[in-house]
Write a protein that holds these residues in place. Sequence first.
Motif, PDB file in Angstrom:
ATOM      1  N   MET A   1     -80.717  24.975   5.852  1.00 39.03           N
ATOM      2  CA  MET A   1     -81.643  24.716   6.942  1.00 39.03           C
ATOM      3  C   MET A   1     -81.435  25.654   8.116  1.00 39.03           C
ATOM      4  SD  MET A   1     -81.812  20.565   7.163  1.00 39.03           S
ATOM      5  CE  MET A   1     -82.857  20.694   8.616  1.00 39.03           C
ATOM      6  N   PHE A   2     -80.222  26.223   8.232  1.00 37.46           N
ATOM      7  CA  PHE A   2     -79.965  27.072   9.393  1.00 37.46           C
ATOM      8  C   PHE A   2     -79.146  28.285   8.980  1.00 37.46           C
ATOM      9  CE2 PHE A   2     -76.429  24.095   9.183  1.00 37.46           C
ATOM     10  CZ  PHE A   2     -75.324  24.902   9.407  1.00 37.46           C
ATOM     11  N   SER A   3     -79.215  29.291   9.820  1.00 35.25           N
ATOM     12  CA  SER A   3     -78.466  30.521   9.563  1.00 35.25           C
ATOM     13  C   SER A   3     -77.778  30.963  10.849  1.00 35.25           C
ATOM     14  CB  SER A   3     -79.411  31.628   9.083  1.00 35.25           C
ATOM     15  OG  SER A   3     -78.732  32.870   9.029  1.00 35.25           O
ATOM     16  N   LEU A   4     -76.602  31.538  10.705  1.00 30.43           N
ATOM     17  CA  LEU A   4     -75.886  32.121  11.832  1.00 30.43           C
ATOM     18  C   LEU A   4     -75.880  33.646  11.725  1.00 30.43           C
ATOM     19  CD1 LEU A   4     -72.838  29.659  12.013  1.00 30.43           C
ATOM     20  CD2 LEU A   4     -75.026  29.534  13.236  1.00 30.43           C
ATOM     21  N   GLN A   5     -76.766  34.172  10.927  1.00 30.25           N
ATOM     22  CA  GLN A   5     -76.824  35.612  10.714  1.00 30.25           C
ATOM     23  C   GLN A   5     -76.979  36.347  12.033  1.00 30.25           C
ATOM     24  OE1 GLN A   5     -76.556  36.580   7.407  1.00 30.25           O
ATOM     25  NE2 GLN A   5     -76.143  38.635   8.177  1.00 30.25           N
ATOM     26  N   GLY A   6     -76.087  37.292  12.287  1.00 31.62           N
ATOM     27  CA  GLY A   6     -76.158  38.089  13.503  1.00 31.62           C
ATOM     28  C   GLY A   6     -75.462  37.479  14.696  1.00 31.62           C
ATOM     29  N   LYS A   7     -75.044  36.232  14.608  1.00 29.92           N
ATOM     30  CA  LYS A   7     -74.350  35.599  15.729  1.00 29.92           C
ATOM     31  C   LYS A   7     -72.888  36.033  15.759  1.00 29.92           C
ATOM     32  CE  LYS A   7     -77.257  31.490  16.359  1.00 29.92           C
ATOM     33  NZ  LYS A   7     -77.641  31.819  17.746  1.00 29.92           N
ATOM     34  N   LYS A   8     -72.345  36.099  16.957  1.00 31.61           N
ATOM     35  CA  LYS A   8     -70.969  36.543  17.166  1.00 31.61           C
ATOM     36  C   LYS A   8     -70.117  35.352  17.584  1.00 31.61           C
ATOM     37  CE  LYS A   8     -72.661  40.759  16.815  1.00 31.61           C
ATOM     38  NZ  LYS A   8     -72.531  41.523  15.553  1.00 31.61           N
ATOM     39  N   ALA A   9     -69.027  35.103  16.858  1.00 29.37           N
ATOM     40  CA  ALA A   9     -68.211  33.922  17.093  1.00 29.37           C
ATOM     41  C   ALA A   9     -66.745  34.283  17.296  1.00 29.37           C
ATOM     42  CB  ALA A   9     -68.343  32.942  15.926  1.00 29.37           C
ATOM     43  N   LEU A  10     -66.165  33.773  18.371  1.00 31.25           N
ATOM     44  CA  LEU A  10     -64.739  33.932  18.650  1.00 31.25           C
ATOM     45  C   LEU A  10     -64.019  32.662  18.217  1.00 31.25           C
ATOM     46  CD1 LEU A  10     -62.177  35.111  19.995  1.00 31.25           C
ATOM     47  CD2 LEU A  10     -63.031  34.178  22.178  1.00 31.25           C
ATOM     48  N   ILE A  11     -63.009  32.808  17.355  1.00 36.38           N
ATOM     49  CA  ILE A  11     -62.244  31.689  16.824  1.00 36.38           C
ATOM     50  C   ILE A  11     -60.805  31.791  17.321  1.00 36.38           C
ATOM     51  CG2 ILE A  11     -61.570  30.417  14.762  1.00 36.38           C
ATOM     52  CD1 ILE A  11     -64.603  30.650  15.067  1.00 36.38           C
ATOM     53  N   VAL A  12     -60.367  30.801  18.087  1.00 44.12           N
ATOM     54  CA  VAL A  12     -59.014  30.794  18.652  1.00 44.12           C
ATOM     55  C   VAL A  12     -58.253  29.599  18.091  1.00 44.12           C
ATOM     56  CG1 VAL A  12     -57.653  30.643  20.776  1.00 44.12           C
ATOM     57  CG2 VAL A  12     -59.828  31.897  20.762  1.00 44.12           C
ATOM     58  N   GLY A  13     -57.150  29.856  17.415  1.00 46.79           N
ATOM     59  CA  GLY A  13     -56.321  28.765  16.930  1.00 46.79           C
ATOM     60  C   GLY A  13     -55.993  28.802  15.453  1.00 46.79           C
ATOM     61  N   CYS A  24     -63.230  26.159  10.306  1.00 42.50           N
ATOM     62  CA  CYS A  24     -64.429  26.477  11.084  1.00 42.50           C
ATOM     63  C   CYS A  24     -64.818  27.943  10.922  1.00 42.50           C
ATOM     64  CB  CYS A  24     -64.188  26.145  12.556  1.00 42.50           C
ATOM     65  SG  CYS A  24     -64.001  24.379  12.890  1.00 42.50           S
ATOM     66  N   ALA A  25     -63.833  28.826  10.965  1.00 44.47           N
ATOM     67  CA  ALA A  25     -64.117  30.253  10.796  1.00 44.47           C
ATOM     68  C   ALA A  25     -64.771  30.515   9.445  1.00 44.47           C
ATOM     69  CB  ALA A  25     -62.827  31.058  10.930  1.00 44.47           C
ATOM     70  N   LYS A  26     -64.252  29.877   8.419  1.00 44.94           N
ATOM     71  CA  LYS A  26     -64.778  30.063   7.067  1.00 44.94           C
ATOM     72  C   LYS A  26     -66.231  29.586   6.979  1.00 44.94           C
ATOM     73  CE  LYS A  26     -62.785  27.581   3.915  1.00 44.94           C
ATOM     74  NZ  LYS A  26     -61.832  27.063   2.890  1.00 44.94           N
ATOM     75  N   ALA A  27     -66.512  28.429   7.583  1.00 45.09           N
ATOM     76  CA  ALA A  27     -67.871  27.881   7.537  1.00 45.09           C
ATOM     77  C   ALA A  27     -68.851  28.741   8.325  1.00 45.09           C
ATOM     78  CB  ALA A  27     -67.870  26.451   8.072  1.00 45.09           C
ATOM     79  N   LEU A  28     -68.433  29.198   9.492  1.00 43.37           N
ATOM     80  CA  LEU A  28     -69.321  30.052  10.297  1.00 43.37           C
ATOM     81  C   LEU A  28     -69.614  31.361   9.566  1.00 43.37           C
ATOM     82  CD1 LEU A  28     -68.610  27.961  12.544  1.00 43.37           C
ATOM     83  CD2 LEU A  28     -68.625  29.884  14.151  1.00 43.37           C
ATOM     84  N   ARG A  29     -68.591  31.895   8.922  1.00 46.66           N
ATOM     85  CA  ARG A  29     -68.782  33.151   8.180  1.00 46.66           C
ATOM     86  C   ARG A  29     -69.718  32.944   6.994  1.00 46.66           C
ATOM     87  NH1 ARG A  29     -70.231  37.872   8.343  1.00 46.66           N
ATOM     88  NH2 ARG A  29     -69.595  39.212   6.604  1.00 46.66           N
ATOM     89  N   MET A  30     -69.585  31.818   6.302  1.00 43.64           N
ATOM     90  CA  MET A  30     -70.450  31.532   5.161  1.00 43.64           C
ATOM     91  C   MET A  30     -71.920  31.463   5.567  1.00 43.64           C
ATOM     92  SD  MET A  30     -68.236  28.712   3.001  1.00 43.64           S
ATOM     93  CE  MET A  30     -69.605  28.398   1.866  1.00 43.64           C
ATOM     94  N   GLN A  31     -72.165  31.074   6.826  1.00 43.44           N
ATOM     95  CA  GLN A  31     -73.537  31.001   7.318  1.00 43.44           C
ATOM     96  C   GLN A  31     -73.998  32.315   7.950  1.00 43.44           C
ATOM     97  OE1 GLN A  31     -73.890  27.965   5.418  1.00 43.44           O
ATOM     98  NE2 GLN A  31     -75.652  28.213   6.761  1.00 43.44           N
ATOM     99  N   GLY A  32     -73.128  33.339   7.909  1.00 41.17           N
ATOM    100  CA  GLY A  32     -73.548  34.668   8.327  1.00 41.17           C
ATOM    101  C   GLY A  32     -73.009  35.172   9.638  1.00 41.17           C
TER     102      GLY A  32
END
Length: 254
Positions: A1-13, A24-32
């Motif tokens: 239903m949604f895509s994170l393609q092109g979004k930039k995410a900082l993961i701390v921890g 969380c990093a793995k899931a965000l990456r799977m969505q792009g």
Amino acid sequence: MFSLQGKKALIVGVANAQSIAYGCAKALRMQGADLAITYLNAKAEPYVRPLAEDLGAQIIAPLDVADHGQIDALFDQIGAEWGTLDTVLHSIAFCPAEDLHGRVTDCSRAGFATAMDISVGSFMHLVRKSEPMMPNGGTCMTVSYYGAEKVVDHYNVMGPVKAALESVTRYMAAELGPKGISVHALSPGPLKTRAASGIAHFDELLDKAAQKAPTHHLATIEDVGAYAAFLASTEAANVTGGVHYIDGGYHIVG
């Protein structure tokens, strides 16, 4: 239903493959999403860097949140390489062992100050640094626990600390909402992470949580990651300020 393609995410921890932050990093990456992943210090780097590389992280950098210079350097790098930021996930907490394992009443002033600075103040600082890099809105997330709301055996001073974390989440959500920046606290049930293992009688806590939860299942880092990925999406832009329980319904049972 949604895509994170092109979004930039900082993961701390991220500390290892069992970390909530890694889920969380793995899931965000799977969505792009494109990732920036930090590690605490040189001792932690050998554990974190291979995970970050496997996820194709574009930025891998040291970050001790007690060092404001390192925070500034990280955001300078993000600004130079990306220019903007869409998501920041904060999944760190710390309290000196002698204060964590004692009564709240007996917690030292120095220990309490350290726990508040690392566990709460650092989230505020990361959000403050992220705000100007989110001109089109964004998502800021931290990780809490049910012990912020109710007394949980052996959670001790981290209960009040997480309560403060949830409160600043609400206040920052109110302040940043007009800019399209949402702020969230993820509240998983107890998970088998390295950080949680520092809590006394933690195995007993895990067993009780599984028995009490309506689903009779503990949350996993994949559960938390899936929820975080949705909150990072455009479809969740009108959701903010909440404590999101991901605990098999544990929090609804008296």
